[in-house]
Design a protein around this motif. Sequence first.
Motif, mmCIF file in Angstrom:
data_model
loop_
_atom_site.group_PDB
_atom_site.id
_atom_site.type_symbol
_atom_site.label_atom_id
_atom_site.label_comp_id
_atom_site.label_asym_id
_atom_site.label_seq_id
_atom_site.Cartn_x
_atom_site.Cartn_y
_atom_site.Cartn_z
ATOM 1 N N GLU A 1 9.511 1.207 5.272
ATOM 2 C CA GLU A 1 8.627 1.779 6.302
ATOM 3 C C GLU A 1 7.890 3.001 5.779
ATOM 4 O O GLU A 1 6.735 3.223 6.118
ATOM 5 C CB GLU A 1 9.440 2.136 7.551
ATOM 6 C CG GLU A 1 9.711 0.938 8.416
ATOM 7 C CD GLU A 1 10.257 1.322 9.778
ATOM 8 O OE1 GLU A 1 9.637 2.187 10.443
ATOM 9 O OE2 GLU A 1 11.284 0.752 10.156
ATOM 10 N N ASN A 2 8.546 3.785 4.944
ATOM 11 C CA ASN A 2 7.919 4.995 4.408
ATOM 12 C C ASN A 2 6.830 4.699 3.386
ATOM 13 O O ASN A 2 5.978 5.540 3.128
ATOM 14 C CB ASN A 2 8.973 5.906 3.780
ATOM 15 C CG ASN A 2 9.905 6.475 4.829
ATOM 16 O OD1 ASN A 2 9.542 6.626 5.990
ATOM 17 N ND2 ASN A 2 11.134 6.783 4.426
ATOM 18 N N SER A 3 6.870 3.512 2.780
ATOM 19 C CA SER A 3 5.863 3.196 1.768
ATOM 20 C C SER A 3 4.636 2.505 2.353
ATOM 21 O O SER A 3 3.689 2.207 1.622
ATOM 22 C CB SER A 3 6.478 2.316 0.661
ATOM 23 O OG SER A 3 6.878 1.066 1.154
ATOM 24 N N VAL A 4 4.628 2.270 3.657
ATOM 25 C CA VAL A 4 3.512 1.583 4.316
ATOM 26 C C VAL A 4 2.810 2.556 5.251
ATOM 27 O O VAL A 4 3.447 3.186 6.086
ATOM 28 C CB VAL A 4 4.010 0.347 5.102
ATOM 29 C CG1 VAL A 4 2.893 -0.281 5.899
ATOM 30 C CG2 VAL A 4 4.622 -0.663 4.148
ATOM 31 N N SER A 5 1.491 2.672 5.074
ATOM 32 C CA SER A 5 0.742 3.572 5.943
ATOM 33 C C SER A 5 -0.589 2.930 6.340
ATOM 34 O O SER A 5 -1.051 1.975 5.726
ATOM 35 C CB SER A 5 0.499 4.917 5.249
ATOM 36 O OG SER A 5 -0.217 4.727 4.060
#
Length: 114
Positions: free
Chosen positions: A23-27
């Motif tokens: 989740e942290n690597s997707v923006s």
Amino acid sequence: MPYFEKFCTDYGFSYRIVDSVTENSVSEKAAYLVIRHSDLVDIIQIFRKKGFTLGQHAGIVIYNDEPFFEIIDNGITAISTDFRQIGALAAEYILTRKKIQTYVPTRLIVRGSL
């Protein structure tokens, strides 16, 4: 990945290479080049959890097309080689045992994910 890095550098794209999708690597407002087809499931699940619409909030391009990429959401954009040509060249080699050194073109198949 050196060719990917060179492409991004030559054309002024910022990039980051990750080993696994989290989740942290997707923006939002980013495009993702997915190499492993199993990662496509993870990234789409994260998009849905975050409320992203493919091609609108963020984009996906996958390496090596598959028929089902055409029907996922509005379609997944793919960069793919010509597998029919590769198969024909392999058959030619099997029949003749003549070494073949050639360029097999890749193509961009634009669909709704980008």
